[in-house]
Scaffold this active site. Sequence first.
Site, PDB file in Angstrom:
ATOM      1  N   HIS A  20       0.947  -1.138   0.164  1.00  0.00           N
ATOM      2  CA  HIS A  20      -0.006   0.070  -0.160  1.00  0.00           C
ATOM      3  C   HIS A  20       0.805   1.266  -0.117  1.00  0.00           C
ATOM      4  CE1 HIS A  20      -2.939  -2.655   2.543  1.00  0.00           C
ATOM      5  NE2 HIS A  20      -3.564  -2.588   1.298  1.00  0.00           N
ATOM      6  N   LYS A  44     -20.256  -5.656   9.187  1.00  0.00           N
ATOM      7  CA  LYS A  44     -19.422  -6.809   8.487  1.00  0.00           C
ATOM      8  C   LYS A  44     -18.013  -6.813   9.141  1.00  0.00           C
ATOM      9  CE  LYS A  44     -21.096  -6.971   3.927  1.00  0.00           C
ATOM     10  NZ  LYS A  44     -20.442  -6.716   2.449  1.00  0.00           N
ATOM     11  N   ARG A  95      -2.400  -6.886  -7.891  1.00  0.00           N
ATOM     12  CA  ARG A  95      -1.350  -7.647  -7.811  1.00  0.00           C
ATOM     13  C   ARG A  95      -1.153  -8.855  -9.003  1.00  0.00           C
ATOM     14  NH1 ARG A  95      -2.798  -8.190  -1.667  1.00  0.00           N
ATOM     15  NH2 ARG A  95      -4.692  -8.545  -3.031  1.00  0.00           N
ATOM     16  N   SER A 133      -2.586  -7.796   3.352  1.00  0.00           N
ATOM     17  CA  SER A 133      -2.815  -7.841   4.883  1.00  0.00           C
ATOM     18  C   SER A 133      -3.239  -8.895   5.423  1.00  0.00           C
ATOM     19  CB  SER A 133      -4.172  -6.660   5.135  1.00  0.00           C
ATOM     20  OG  SER A 133      -3.795  -5.411   4.737  1.00  0.00           O
TER      21      SER A 133
END
Length: 162
Positions: A20, A44, A95, A133
Amino acid sequence: MAQTKIAIYPGSFDPITNGHVDLVKRTLGVFDRIVVAIARNPEKDRSLFDLEERLDMIRQVFKGFGNRVQAESFEGLLVQYAKKTGAKVIIRGLRAVSDFEYEFQMAMMNRELAPGIETLYMMTGQDHFYISSRLVKEVVSLGGDISGFVPAIVAKKLKEKF
Ligand code: PNS
């Protein structure tokens, strides 16, 4: 006077990774200001870091960039938030091919909702294409060394969590 070129970089950032950070730095070569925007979704949300922790890590990582990089959060539709911020561009990183379908769907939906806002894709840096992450959290939870994948402040916070 020329208009300030603002881009929104939305995501969960749970937590921010070196991938990031690299993307934000490269985007600054094209835009005047980047708003790193964390989407809030209380229903969520299963994040490891709460919203304030995530914002704080991003702010610390980019503190040397002054107001060129801001960290904010938003609830509701991304395109509405982009309009409110004055950004005409949403930045996302790509990616691998596996990212493509999800990203394509989101870009099309956002374009349908707000035709004046474009999504721009940045290819990830070659040193970061395998970093996410989710994987970073898994590796640290199993005792692996994640210091090469996240900024030092994030590595410290992750180690404190586990
Ligand atoms: O880092 P992520 O989790 O892949 O980011 C996903 C994000 C935050 C960009 C996406 O979930 C989003 O835009 N959420 C805001 C709500 C919204 O606008 N939904 C419609 C998107 S097509």
